[in-house]
Design a protein around this motif. Structure first.
Motif, PDB file in Angstrom:
ATOM      1  N   CYS A 141      -0.189   3.382   3.715  1.00 21.05           N
ATOM      2  CA  CYS A 141       0.746   3.261   4.820  1.00 21.05           C
ATOM      3  C   CYS A 141       1.367   1.821   4.948  1.00 21.05           C
ATOM      4  O   CYS A 141       1.696   1.752   5.310  1.00 21.05           O
ATOM      5  CB  CYS A 141      -0.501   2.083   5.776  1.00 21.05           C
ATOM      6  N   CYS A 196       1.244  -0.841   0.184  1.00 18.70           N
ATOM      7  CA  CYS A 196      -0.283   0.162  -0.286  1.00 18.70           C
ATOM      8  C   CYS A 196       1.305   1.266   0.114  1.00 18.70           C
ATOM      9  O   CYS A 196       1.254   1.299   0.957  1.00 18.70           O
ATOM     10  CB  CYS A 196      -0.987  -0.005   0.995  1.00 18.70           C
ATOM     11  N   CYS A 213      -6.904  -1.147   0.312  1.00 18.89           N
ATOM     12  CA  CYS A 213      -5.880  -1.318   1.326  1.00 18.89           C
ATOM     13  C   CYS A 213      -6.670  -2.795   2.720  1.00 18.89           C
ATOM     14  O   CYS A 213      -7.581  -2.693   2.300  1.00 18.89           O
ATOM     15  CB  CYS A 213      -5.302  -0.256   2.280  1.00 18.89           C
ATOM     16  N   CYS A 235      -6.583   1.988   6.978  1.00 18.61           N
ATOM     17  CA  CYS A 235      -6.585   2.754   5.832  1.00 18.61           C
ATOM     18  C   CYS A 235      -7.190   3.188   4.428  1.00 18.61           C
ATOM     19  O   CYS A 235      -7.746   2.228   3.864  1.00 18.61           O
ATOM     20  CB  CYS A 235      -5.337   1.939   5.445  1.00 18.61           C
TER      21      CYS A 235
HETATM   22 ZN   LIG Z   1      -2.876   1.038   3.558  1.00 19.29          ZN
END
Ligand SMILES: [Zn+2]
Length: 159
Positions: free
Chosen positions: A32, A29, A45, A50
């Motif tokens: 994050c 991702c 994600c 997130c």
């Molecule tokens: Zn993420």
């Protein structure tokens, strides 16, 4: 190591073969850093907290620890693809823990390694493997195999 064997259907983008070697590709991702293997095919994600939508390919470690395994001694029923006029050969399936990524990745054990040779905790390494399609065409997959230093028949570490 690029011999032109196409990825098994449905696994396109899950691994890369190059002169540098054979690696599995996770999706990371971009917001994050969460990893997914196989890479996600839909935006979003894996972390529900997130809101990231995009991922970038990320090579995974090529060695890990055998976390668990099983063996398949009976042919899966249709529509499991199998070339005609071939006999089913038992095979083992491994769950290998990648320490750095804190992930467990399943995969078939290389066909020359019987389940009897496997021991939980042994070090496994990634290797390119092949399957035969129902029409007898070779397709690329990944295999796990014990690293050198283990007896292929007893699973015991060499002294
Ligand atoms: Zn993420």
């Amino acid at each position: 190591m690029t011999d032109g064997i196409p990825a098994a259907p449905g696994t396109e983008g899950w691994f890369r073969e190059s002169p540098d070697g054979f690696v599995l590709l996770a999706g990371r991702c971009t917001a994050c850093g969460a990893l997914s293997f196989p890479p996600r095919t839909v935006p979003g994600c894996p972390d529900p907290g997130c809101e990231g939508l995009d991922q970038s390919p990320e090579p995974l470690s090529t060695t890990g620890t055998l976390w668990s395994y099983t063996d398949a001694r009976y042919a899966p029923p249709p529509p499991y693809p199998r070339p005609p006029d071939t006999e089913f050969s038992p095979y083992a399936l491994a769950a290998v823990e990648l320490a750095a990524e804190r992930m467990i990745v399943l995969g078939q054990v290389a066909p020359d390694i019987p389940a009897e040779a496997l021991r939980v905790g042994m070090t496994m390494e990634l290797a390119p493997g092949t399957l035969l399609s129902s029409t007898g065409v070779e397709e690329r997959v990944w295999n796990w195999r014990p690293v050198a230093g283990y007896d292929a028949y007893t699973g015991e570490a060499h002294a």
